[in-house]
Motif scaffolding. Structure first.
Motif, PDB file in Angstrom:
ATOM      1  N   TRP A   1      67.904  -7.130  27.887  1.00 49.91           N
ATOM      2  CA  TRP A   1      67.804  -8.605  28.001  1.00 49.91           C
ATOM      3  C   TRP A   1      69.154  -9.108  28.502  1.00 49.91           C
ATOM      4  O   TRP A   1      70.190  -8.887  27.864  1.00 49.91           O
TER       5      TRP A   1
ATOM      6  N   TYR B   1      59.227 -21.019  29.530  1.00 45.74           N
ATOM      7  CA  TYR B   1      60.552 -21.280  30.092  1.00 45.74           C
ATOM      8  C   TYR B   1      60.606 -21.006  31.593  1.00 45.74           C
ATOM      9  O   TYR B   1      61.644 -21.203  32.218  1.00 45.74           O
ATOM     10  N   GLN B   2      59.513 -20.527  32.196  1.00 49.10           N
ATOM     11  CA  GLN B   2      59.518 -20.151  33.612  1.00 49.10           C
ATOM     12  C   GLN B   2      59.497 -21.404  34.481  1.00 49.10           C
ATOM     13  O   GLN B   2      58.961 -22.446  34.100  1.00 49.10           O
TER      14      GLN B   2
ATOM     15  N   ILE C   1      62.841 -16.725  35.094  1.00 49.40           N
ATOM     16  CA  ILE C   1      62.548 -15.566  34.240  1.00 49.40           C
ATOM     17  C   ILE C   1      62.088 -14.437  35.148  1.00 49.40           C
ATOM     18  O   ILE C   1      61.090 -14.575  35.855  1.00 49.40           O
TER      19      ILE C   1
ATOM     20  N   LEU D   1      57.803 -15.804  27.131  1.00 48.21           N
ATOM     21  CA  LEU D   1      58.763 -16.416  28.057  1.00 48.21           C
ATOM     22  C   LEU D   1      58.125 -17.351  29.067  1.00 48.21           C
ATOM     23  O   LEU D   1      58.834 -18.027  29.810  1.00 48.21           O
TER      24      LEU D   1
ATOM     25  N   ALA E   1      64.427 -15.636  22.871  1.00 48.53           N
ATOM     26  CA  ALA E   1      64.108 -16.789  23.708  1.00 48.53           C
ATOM     27  C   ALA E   1      64.498 -18.094  23.009  1.00 48.53           C
ATOM     28  O   ALA E   1      65.016 -19.021  23.643  1.00 48.53           O
TER      29      ALA E   1
END
Length: 697
Positions: free
Chosen positions: A628, A560-561, A568, A557, A593
């Motif tokens: 999630w 995507y932070q 996230i 992840l 993701a």
């Protein structure tokens, strides 16, 4: 023409005294001041780290109750309307005493409370503002400190929504006593003249180490409250509620907005400066006494030196050296040496050639030993049985530096299975005049086994006697490293086969998707293989001993932070996963993701993904729950058919780990709950209380 000296010995002695004392005073003063500053900075750093740690402990204390409440909110007894059974479940849920749990309708009707037996008549809730906030936000809400309407005692409430059929059907409320936080402070053993306090969002005192019965419920000092509102952590000069000047250190929770404060009296902080000043005065006094003593000693030194100078001139002129005692032992020794020097000059000349010969022989032997090795040295003369070893050589065989070690001791120390090889190597070296190279096992006095490498050469003495000289080296670690390398290669072969089987399965399923007309099948396959490669890198860093669940999630992840680490969010206890679980879960998270970045919350700048996990050790069998949750993305519509990614997740988790996956395509965002049996995924479990499900951040 000789040049007369311009500086006397007395002047040099005084110059030496001042050259030593003046820098010593300056360095001591600078050192004491630097020590004072370093001590103050160290104390600031230590106390700031302490309040930060206490703020995290405060978060964990609240989160423990939140986790229990969130688990209770999922109770099937609520959905079935079996409030009596839920009342018993809530009593056994593990909420710290004397707290209690209440179930309230959105209209404020209190259905039950663990504070009283089930069925007792209960008044309606008067906290309509808090209930309304939970209804609007559909999230957990922690209140500030207030006085309860029924008990009249200070309380904090933790309200959790109970969502049934996509709406808030009930509100689960925990009434928490400040005594829990009072105990948290008491466990830290704060110094008696210090003060520690917990402040809520409004700056009101929730718990306090000094006189809590007097100050709990009051607003904290305005200076501290303003500082907390300006910065999440730091320190400030302030005054306690009792009026004591202090230096206050604070840290504000980023999760709940509460703060932890430690106040240290200003008088205690200034004590280190007074100590430094005291020792500086003591040092200056000692130096002044030393200067006075140096003045006396300089006169005592100069006179005997003048006498020795006269005797040295007599020796240089070939005259008889005579002189009275200087009354100084060292100077008298020098005077006697000057007297003996004249008689010994001729004797030393005769011995010079013999000494040079011995030195040359010693240097040759030393160079030969250094060419053979760089560790423990030894020399063995077979004709006499003399065996000379260095301390390091004796240490290689487990002996002390002064412990005797003969050649018979060496043979006895060699492993019985290796003695023949050692004897054969020595005989071959002496017979053929070749280098000695042999490795064997040695048994130390403590019965431990070590590998020793022996290197040597034949030396012929001037009298014709043969001897062996060389070095010994302990190569036990090298042998063990070679053995570990073989084991690791075998394990790597096994892991590679498993990984290739996983890639083969993914390729097979991808091929079926491609045959069904999916144009993105090849790109998806490459993404899954790259995800497996990243997971392999994570396992390689731990030598395939497993990996932390949080690291597996970050590995997938992190791309995507956002810069503020808000998009996230990962929360859960430290859990070490087995290698097989790392690969399966890494592939599952990659699919989630990828789906979120194509269709879900990660397609929008405002979108977020929260991943939370917890150990439900009270269940039978114990399980690991991973949740999630996506939010902030475009509206979600349930898919018309089960996608390839979902099949891949379910096959990897269900078949390999016995896991269960539940997907909920809510319009606000996808929610996925994955449940694993703990025994199938974790390397080890550190449980301190099996009756309480644990949660940490």
């Amino acid at each position: 023409m000789p040049v007369s000296p311009r500086t006397s010995l007395r002047q040099l002695l005084w110059a030496l005294v001042f050259a030593l004392t003046l820098p010593a005073i300056l360095i001591a003063a600078a050192g004491l001041y630097s020590g004072y500053r370093a001590e103050q900075e160290t104390m600031d750093l230590r106390l700031q780290e302490t309040v930060r740690a206490m703020s995290l402990s405060l978060d964990r204390e609240i989160e423990k109750s939140e986790v229990v409440m969130r688990m209770l909110a999922l109770s099937p007894y609520i959905a079935d309307g079996n409030f009596s059974a839920f009342h018993r479940q809530a009593q056994e849920a593990g909420i710290p005493k004397p707290s209690w749990v209440s179930l309230v309708t959105p209209e404020g009707e209190v259905l039950l409370s663990t504070r009283v037996p089930y069925g007792s008549e209960l008044p309606d809730s008067v906290r309509q503002t808090s209930l309304l906030k939970v209804l609007e936000t559909r999230t957990t809400h922690l209140s500030d400190l207030f006085n309860g309407s029924i008990t009249g005692q200070p309380l904090i409430t933790l309200d959790v929504p109970v969502i049934l059929d996509e709406k808030v059907a009930y509100i689960l409320s925990a009434s928490i006593s400040p005594n829990i936080f009072q105990k948290l402070i008491a466990d830290q053993r704060i110094a008696s003249n210090w003060n520690a306090a917990v402040l809520d969002r409004s700056g009101r005192v929730v718990a306090r180490s000094r006189m809590p019965e007097r100050f709990v419920g009051q607003l904290g000092n305005p200076i501290i409250r303003d500082a907390i509102n300006s910065n999440p952590e730091g320190h400030v000069q302030s005054v306690t509620l009792e009026g004591v000047p202090v230096r206050a250190y604070f840290s504000k929770s980023a999760v709940y907005g509460w703060s932890f404060v430690i106040s240290v009296p200003s008088t205690e902080l200034s004590a280190s400066f007074k100590r430094s000043l005291f020792w500086l005065v003591i040092l200056a006094g000692c130096i002044l006494m030393g200067v006075a003593l140096a003045a006396v000693l300089s006169r005592l030194i100069a006179k005997p030196v003048d006498q020795l100078v006269a005797q040295a001139h007599a020796l240089g002129a070939g005259q008889e050296v005579l002189g009275a005692s200087t009354h100084v032992l060292e100077f008298d020794t020098i005077q006697k040496a000057l007297t003996d020097a004249a008689a010994n000059v001729r004797e030393q000349e005769r011995n010079r050639e013999e000494v040079l010969t011995r030195v040359a022989e010693s240097e040759a032997r030393l160079r030969l030993a250094l060419n053979a090795g760089h560790l423990g040295s030894w020399e063995y003369t077979p004709s006499t049985g003399i065996f000379v070893t260095s301390p390091q050589c004796r240490a290689n065989f487990g002996r002390g530096p002064d412990q005797p070690f003969s050649y018979d001791d060496l043979i006895a120390a060699i492993h019985p299975d290796d003695r023949a090889r050692q004897a054969e190597a020595v005989v071959r070296t002496l017979k053929n005049r070749v280098d000695l190279q042999v490795e064997y096992r040695a048994i130390w006095p403590d019965q431990s086994e070590h590998w020793i490498r022996i290197s040597g050469q034949v030396r012929v003495a001037p009298d014709g006697h043969l001897s062996l000289v060389g070095v010994s080296q302990d190569i036990t670690e090298q042998k063990l490293a070679d053995e570990r390398q073989g084991i690791m290669l075998h394990e790597l072969n096994h892991r590679v086969k498993n990984t290739l089987a996983t890639v083969q399965s993914v390729a097979s399923m991808t091929r079926r998707s491609a045959d069904q007309g999916d144009p993105a099948a090849w790109d998806a396959f490459l993404g899954r293989v790259q995800g497996l490669a990243k997971t392999h890198d994570l396992l390689t860093a731990t030598q395939w001993q497993g990996a932390l669940l949080k690291d597996v999630l970050k590995n997938e992840l992190e791309p995507y932070q956002d810069a503020l680490n808000q998009r996230i969010r990962l929360r859960g206890p430290e859990i070490n996963l087995q290698p097989s679980a790392v690969l399966a879960l890494g592939l599952a998270v990659h699919e989630l993701a990828t789906n979120a970045s194509k269709y879900g919350s990660l397609t929008s700048p405002e979108g977020k993904v929260h991943v939370m996990w917890a150990l439900a050790s009270a269940l039978n069998p114990p399980v690991l729950i991973v949740e999630w949750v996506e939010s902030g993305g475009p509206p979600v519509t349930p898919p018309q058919r089960q996608g390839f990614g979902t099949k891949l997740i379910q096959r990897g988790l269900a078949q390999q780990l016995g896991g269960e996956i539940k997907l909920n395509f809510h319009p606000d965002g996808v929610r996925c709950v994955i449940t694993f049996p703990i025994k199938n995924v974790m390397v080890e479990i550190d449980e301190t209380d099996e009756s309480v499900e644990r949660y940490a951040s």
